[in-house]
Design an enzyme around this catalytic site. Structure first.
Site, PDB file in Angstrom:
ATOM      1  N   GLN A  71       0.812  -1.215   0.000  1.00 20.01           N
ATOM      2  CA  GLN A  71       0.000   0.000   0.000  1.00 20.01           C
ATOM      3  C   GLN A  71       0.850   1.271   0.000  1.00 20.01           C
ATOM      4  O   GLN A  71       2.051   1.238   0.272  1.00 20.01           O
ATOM      5  CB  GLN A  71      -0.914   0.007   1.223  1.00 20.01           C
ATOM      6  N   HIS A  72       0.172   2.380  -0.317  1.00 22.60           N
ATOM      7  CA  HIS A  72       0.663   3.747  -0.117  1.00 22.60           C
ATOM      8  C   HIS A  72       1.729   4.225  -1.089  1.00 22.60           C
ATOM      9  O   HIS A  72       1.918   5.435  -1.214  1.00 22.60           O
ATOM     10  CB  HIS A  72       1.220   3.929   1.296  1.00 22.60           C
ATOM     11  N   ASP A 266      -2.303  -4.861   0.251  1.00 29.67           N
ATOM     12  CA  ASP A 266      -1.845  -6.155   0.770  1.00 29.67           C
ATOM     13  C   ASP A 266      -2.597  -6.605   2.016  1.00 29.67           C
ATOM     14  O   ASP A 266      -2.941  -7.791   2.146  1.00 29.67           O
ATOM     15  CB  ASP A 266      -0.333  -6.132   1.029  1.00 29.67           C
TER      16      ASP A 266
END
Length: 506
Positions: A71-72, A266
């Site tokens: 992520q991110h 995830d």
């Protein structure tokens, strides 16, 4: 027998599982490594995907595929589909100052007010991990790159786009070219950007644009980047296909080509792979440490301890995330010059609480609590505790105490806790399995080891396939998850008490 593929494009590697769409039975798998670092050229993810697909025996026979990803991370694209700069990953902390700037700006100079406004708006108080802070950092430190940004994607969005055949105009592996409007994502990953409100009510704030039962907050994007005229991935519903895999990648032998599911972040992928429902808690010990809970609605925790994200099914996914997890054990092995089995033996030879030796394991700064510049500290060093056994125990206990603080934060928000599961590579350590029930004070189920992010992506692919064949959304397929063992609660309050006494000295 229809087959589906699930991809886990993580910080460390790309893993692919091919499973029976009806039963979830594993047919074959493959993997390939990613380079180390907190910023990575995304082409390494594409190379690893193609290598993992080859190692898995190819994907020509799969009917659907979905990608779970870290992520991110910020993937910034120009108008020609080129990656402008190496992707800044979730564990890159250079934007910590940018996060603080954005918090204070939304609060009109009042940090506490700003933190709560961010939590209300997107479910999270900003830390360096979130994409929106990375955009601000690029704007402030690389203005020429910021000016070139035509689209912003997350790692799993970009990889799904490439699987569909899109990419840079001059890239032979992207025959459909740089069609930025073909980017797509899901609620779970979008909810970790800092400019998407996954609440089903959808924000009515200035600049909000409804997407996937939530809304992009373009006003917050503009606050970070200074403009909002960039393409953002279309947010799909859990059963919606984002496109079809290009024949050169997958689906060459499947009529119509392999459908591409919306994918997931995830943690949401792992939740789907585990079959988590409201009341379930998963404690994952991997590169990062994650305490996650599924609930019908998200939180808005102004303290920043809990992130209120979305899961991959339509529920919410609350997360407490630590930067320091399995690598704390790696550090202990390096210090003691031992392998995992010997580290576990040493740790279990010392008593609970290690006779007062306590590690605060902020070895790479920390995300929860938000201390990006902190360092690890060792307290209670005496002649009695200056042994290999005590040191090993302190490292294991310190890592687990950081995660136990996350579980406490969920309790404080009245998130229901009915079943606790322990997953991740470090969950197989005998020391972790013995000490975790002492630290958490509850019984813990340990599922059979598996690639839960990839499994969740595969389950999503099967769900999308079944819905497409039915002509309407259907329930997700029921794939079983076996519990290998149940760890009986063995609370040892001294461990948490000692840790709490020194944690905030850092």
């Amino acid at each position: 027998m229809p087959l589906v593929a699930g991809v886990d494009s993580s910080t460390q590697s790309c893993k692919i599982v091919v499973r029976d769409a009806d039963t979830g039975r594993l047919v074959r798998s493959g993997s390939a490594k990613h380079p180390d670092g907190t910023e990575v050229d995304p082409r390494h993810w594409w190379d690893a995907f193609t290598q993992a697909a080859e190692a898995a025996g190819g994907l020509d026979d799969v009917a659907a595929i979905a990608v779970g990803g870290q992520q991110h991370g910020l993937v910034a694209l120009d108008a020609d589909g080129n990656v402008i700069r190496p992707a800044l990953l979730w564990n890159d902390t250079r934007s910590a100052g940018s996060a603080e700037d954005l918090i204070r700006e939304l609060g009109d100079g009042d940090r506490e007010a700003g933190a709560q406004r961010w939590a209300d708006a997107v479910g999270s108080v900003l830390v360096a991990s979130l994409t929106v802070t990375k955009l601000r950092w690029v704007r402030d430190h690389e203005p020429e790159n910021a000016a070139r940004i035509a689209a912003v994607a997350l790692p799993h969005d970009w990889l799904s786009w490439r699987i569909a055949g899109y990419g840079p105009a001059d890239d032979a592996s992207a025959p459909l070219g740089p069609q930025l409007d073909k980017l797509f994502t899901d609620r779970s990953d979008a909810s970790g950007t800092g400019y998407y409100d996954a609440d089903a009510s959808a924000s009515e704030a200035d600049g909000a644009v409804a997407e996937g039962a939530g809304a992009y907050r373009r006003d917050l994007l503009r606050l970070a980047l200074g403009r909002d005229d960039v393409v953002l991935p279309r947010v799909l519903t859990p059963t919606e296909a984002g496109g079809v895999a290009h024949a050169s990648v997958a689906g060459a032998d499947v009529e119509g080509g392999a459908l591409i599911g919306p994918g997931a972040g995830d943690n949401a992928g792992a939740s789907l792979g585990l079959g988590m429902r409201p009341g379930d808690i998963a404690i994952s010990i991997g590169t990062s440490g994650v305490v996650s809970a599924v609930a019908p609605t998200r939180t808005a925790d102004g303290s920043g301890a809990i992130n209120g994200f979305a899961d991959a099914t339509g529920n919410s996914l609350m997360l407490a995330v630590t930067l320091n997890a399995a690598r704390v054990l790696d550090a202990a092995r390096t210090v003691l010059d031992v392998e995992f089995d010997e580290l576990a033996r040493l740790a279990l030879a010392a008593p609970p609480g290690a006779d007062g030796l306590v590690l605060v394991p902020y070895l790479e700064g920390e995300r929860t609590p938000n201390r990006p510049d902190a360092t690890g500290t060792l307290h209670g060093i005496r002649l009695k505790t200056s042994t290999r056994e005590h040191l090993a125990r302190a490292y294991v206990e310190g890592m687990l105490c950081g995660l136990a603080d996350g579980l406490d934060a969920l309790r404080a928000l009245d998130v229901p806790i009915e079943r606790v599961m322990l997953i991740g590579g470090a969950a197989q350590s005998p020391a972790v399995q013995r000490i975790a029930p002492q630290v958490f004070g509850v019984s813990i189920a340990v599922p059979e080891p598996g690639e839960y992010v990839a499994d969740g992506a595969a389950r999503q692919a099967a769900w999308v396939l079944a819905s497409a064949r039915a002509g309407e959304p259907v329930e997700a397929p029921e794939w079983s998850t076996s519990v290998a063992t149940t760890l009986v609660a063995d609370p040892q309050p001294v461990i948490r008490k000692q840790y709490a006494a020194v944690r905030d000295l850092v």
